[in-house]
Design a protein around this motif. Sequence first.
Motif, PDB file in Angstrom:
ATOM      1  N   ARG A  58      -1.103  10.249 -37.960  1.00  0.00           N
ATOM      2  CA  ARG A  58      -1.967   9.824 -36.866  1.00  0.00           C
ATOM      3  C   ARG A  58      -1.747  10.695 -35.629  1.00  0.00           C
ATOM      4  O   ARG A  58      -2.674  10.992 -34.887  1.00  0.00           O
ATOM      5  N   TYR A  59      -0.502  11.082 -35.431  1.00  0.00           N
ATOM      6  CA  TYR A  59      -0.195  11.884 -34.252  1.00  0.00           C
ATOM      7  C   TYR A  59      -0.814  13.273 -34.347  1.00  0.00           C
ATOM      8  O   TYR A  59      -1.302  13.807 -33.364  1.00  0.00           O
TER       9      TYR A  59
ATOM     10  N   LEU B 139       7.016  18.311 -34.355  1.00  0.00           N
ATOM     11  CA  LEU B 139       5.627  17.843 -34.301  1.00  0.00           C
ATOM     12  C   LEU B 139       4.926  18.357 -33.051  1.00  0.00           C
ATOM     13  O   LEU B 139       3.777  18.797 -33.097  1.00  0.00           O
ATOM     14  N   ARG B 140       5.647  18.301 -31.938  1.00  0.00           N
ATOM     15  CA  ARG B 140       5.073  18.811 -30.688  1.00  0.00           C
ATOM     16  C   ARG B 140       4.730  20.288 -30.833  1.00  0.00           C
ATOM     17  O   ARG B 140       3.644  20.746 -30.471  1.00  0.00           O
TER      18      ARG B 140
ATOM     19  N   ALA C 173       4.017   0.417 -42.573  1.00  0.00           N
ATOM     20  CA  ALA C 173       4.619   1.402 -41.682  1.00  0.00           C
ATOM     21  C   ALA C 173       5.514   0.709 -40.665  1.00  0.00           C
ATOM     22  O   ALA C 173       5.114  -0.276 -40.068  1.00  0.00           O
TER      23      ALA C 173
ATOM     24  N   ALA D 182       2.394   7.279 -39.187  1.00  0.00           N
ATOM     25  CA  ALA D 182       2.455   7.516 -37.753  1.00  0.00           C
ATOM     26  C   ALA D 182       2.404   9.011 -37.451  1.00  0.00           C
ATOM     27  O   ALA D 182       1.735   9.449 -36.506  1.00  0.00           O
ATOM     28  N   VAL D 183       3.103   9.798 -38.263  1.00  0.00           N
ATOM     29  CA  VAL D 183       3.118  11.240 -38.067  1.00  0.00           C
ATOM     30  C   VAL D 183       1.717  11.806 -38.274  1.00  0.00           C
ATOM     31  O   VAL D 183       1.221  12.610 -37.485  1.00  0.00           O
TER      32      VAL D 183
ATOM     33  N   HIS E  89       4.097  11.216 -45.977  1.00  0.00           N
ATOM     34  CA  HIS E  89       3.977   9.813 -46.365  1.00  0.00           C
ATOM     35  C   HIS E  89       4.058   8.926 -45.135  1.00  0.00           C
ATOM     36  O   HIS E  89       3.981   7.723 -45.222  1.00  0.00           O
TER      37      HIS E  89
ATOM     38  N   ARG F  17       1.686  20.867 -32.916  1.00  0.00           N
ATOM     39  CA  ARG F  17       0.444  20.526 -32.245  1.00  0.00           C
ATOM     40  C   ARG F  17       0.069  21.578 -31.197  1.00  0.00           C
ATOM     41  O   ARG F  17      -1.094  21.982 -31.116  1.00  0.00           O
TER      42      ARG F  17
ATOM     43  N   LEU G 132      -0.658   0.439 -46.677  1.00  0.00           N
ATOM     44  CA  LEU G 132       0.185   1.509 -46.137  1.00  0.00           C
ATOM     45  C   LEU G 132       0.424   1.288 -44.656  1.00  0.00           C
ATOM     46  O   LEU G 132       1.538   1.443 -44.154  1.00  0.00           O
TER      47      LEU G 132
ATOM     48  N   ALA H 146      10.295  14.904 -33.565  1.00  0.00           N
ATOM     49  CA  ALA H 146       9.397  14.906 -32.412  1.00  0.00           C
ATOM     50  C   ALA H 146       9.218  16.319 -31.872  1.00  0.00           C
ATOM     51  O   ALA H 146       8.109  16.736 -31.537  1.00  0.00           O
TER      52      ALA H 146
ATOM     53  N   GLU I 293      -8.615   8.629 -36.506  1.00  0.00           N
ATOM     54  CA  GLU I 293      -8.762   7.524 -35.561  1.00  0.00           C
ATOM     55  C   GLU I 293      -9.373   6.300 -36.243  1.00  0.00           C
ATOM     56  O   GLU I 293      -8.937   5.176 -36.069  1.00  0.00           O
TER      57      GLU I 293
END
Lengths: 337, 320
Positions: free
Chosen positions: A218-219, A193-194, A257, A215-216, A212, A197, A253, A190, A239
């Motif tokens: 998508r974030y 990733l933050r 998840a 969720a990652v 793979h 971004r 997939l 987390a 999206e």
Amino acid sequence: MSTKTPALEVRKLTKLFFDPRRPQSISVGVRGVSFKVERGEVVGLIGESGCGKTTLGRCVVGLQEPDDGDIIVDGTVFSALSGAAKRKFRKAIQIVFQRPETCLNPRMSVFTFVREAMRNFDTAPKGQERSRMLELANLVGLKEDALDRFPHQLSGGERQRVAIMRALACEPLVIVLDEPTSALDVSVQAQVLRTLRDLQSEVGTSFLFISHDVAVIRYICSRVMVMYLGVVVEEGPSELVLSKPAHPYTKALLAAAPRVNLLPDFGLSLRGELALGDVKPQECPVRARCPLAHERCHQAPPVTELPGGQRSACWLAADLAADYSRPTLDLSQKVSL
Amino acid sequence: MGETLFALEDLTIDSVRGGERRRIVDHVDFSVQRGELYGLVGESGSGKSISMMASVGLAANGLDVTGGTVRFRDHTRPAKDQKALRGNLSRGVSLLFQNAKGALNPFMRVGAQVERVVRQKRRNHDLATEVDTLFRVVGLNFRDLGQKYPHQISGGQAQRVAMACALATEPRLLIADEPTTALDVTTEREMLRFLAKLCAERDMAIVLIAHNLSLVSEYCRSLSIMHAGQVVEAGDLRSIFARPLHPYTQGLINAVPDVDSPRELVPLIGSVWGGPQGIERCRFSHRCPHARAACEMGRPPVIERENRAVHCVLYEEAMA
């Protein structure tokens, strides 16, 4: 160069690995993939292991020689360059690997390690190396005292930050991130990733983010490509693709998840594992495992353009996109005490 | 409520390195019912694997099990007696590891490896049929795979072979230590479904060790969440997910990106062992947004509430 040219363009990239022990089965690798990464865009690449996503990443940065196809960086055909011109151009495209411990030099402190990258491409004048380094450390969220440490004195998350910092030190146009968070713990993931971004909005570098983990992706990504056995089966704005998938593989997939919620098991699942022996060239690569497969799938499906820039290589694309309904969890309720 | 099959009570383990003693598992307490799929969750280094390994007498060198008891079926043994606990492995506990390829012998055909386990456990038995059945149970075909070596099969298949070895002893309890971490997402889901099915069909309990909360969320009914060697919250999974009480549980949930909606991530600060490690205190306080003086004053109280036990001072006042 005008700002209109995409930061990275890949045209019909092909790199196949032939397995002499299994002459009958289909070769793995990348087959004829084309895409563009605009300036400042974050493009995600998802797929299971063995689908060619890492090979694609390695070809893009020039670690592997593609069999065919062009890689165009900022309007210049990178794959046609050679010698000094190519070397100069390598600066424009950098990579961050999955396991930071294998890409850092255990005998170099963070400072020396990153300085090497800076000197290699003359991105900072001699006197200003330290101050530039502090700037970078700040960007990736490293403390100043970490600069004089050695890799073994850093935590996994810090090492990955150093790897990102080294990539940034070259001032590239595009950074290829190959599963940068999958070796990390959830809380560290987390954090990284933050950082990525925030970094992206500050520096404006384009990212090609290979993972793979749906969720990652998508974030962090604005656009996403789904790969299966070397071809892109679906692409589009993340999206759209990840909420209304138009390909059975993307659906599977998503259904697979793991989720932090209590919805019942739902959706499509693929049969078995990726088995190369079952796949014949000229047919849809997913056919052997697809629960929706039918006669027509013996012919490779065309790419269907859907509204909103979504593209899917499936005969049923339009229908699939239309009927994807699933109850959504109400997340307005914040977790609190 | 079913009967309790396996229980750890006050398990305490110290690591001794160069004369320095650190408490790495601190009074861990939980119990698993017959035929239940139980989750044990925490970041790496939180002591989940170490606790479970110690419960079958496999505490690594340099670890000193100082206290607690392990109950399995109708025997209760002190955790100190690692040698006696190792006997649990022949009394109905099996292990499944993260790296299946590493757990298999690279020089032996996979069929022979399963056969070896069967032979050790039971004599005068029709080995061939037994092995064939085991392969079928784990969803493989002995004729296709039995003669292959571990490097010739995929990760998912290797995990299934390891599973066949584990099932050969007809265990009552399977300790699955991150069995899906090395697998692909689609294979991972299949594997978990399969584990859940086994649980129901064979009257076998599974302790699923995982670092990913969302992974256990779909298949387990109850779980324990560990941090720095302490259990912080334990009990009914639905209640915990509907309303996580311990700040660490909340942090873990907020730190995982969600597939269905792009919400902001709130990373947990600091690291598992980054804080003060006193024994009589909460070990999460250095990462906790609600830390207060009381956190350092002693072991956090265990508050029973809404089908779970939460180890945190925050809920003490509310109770009084």
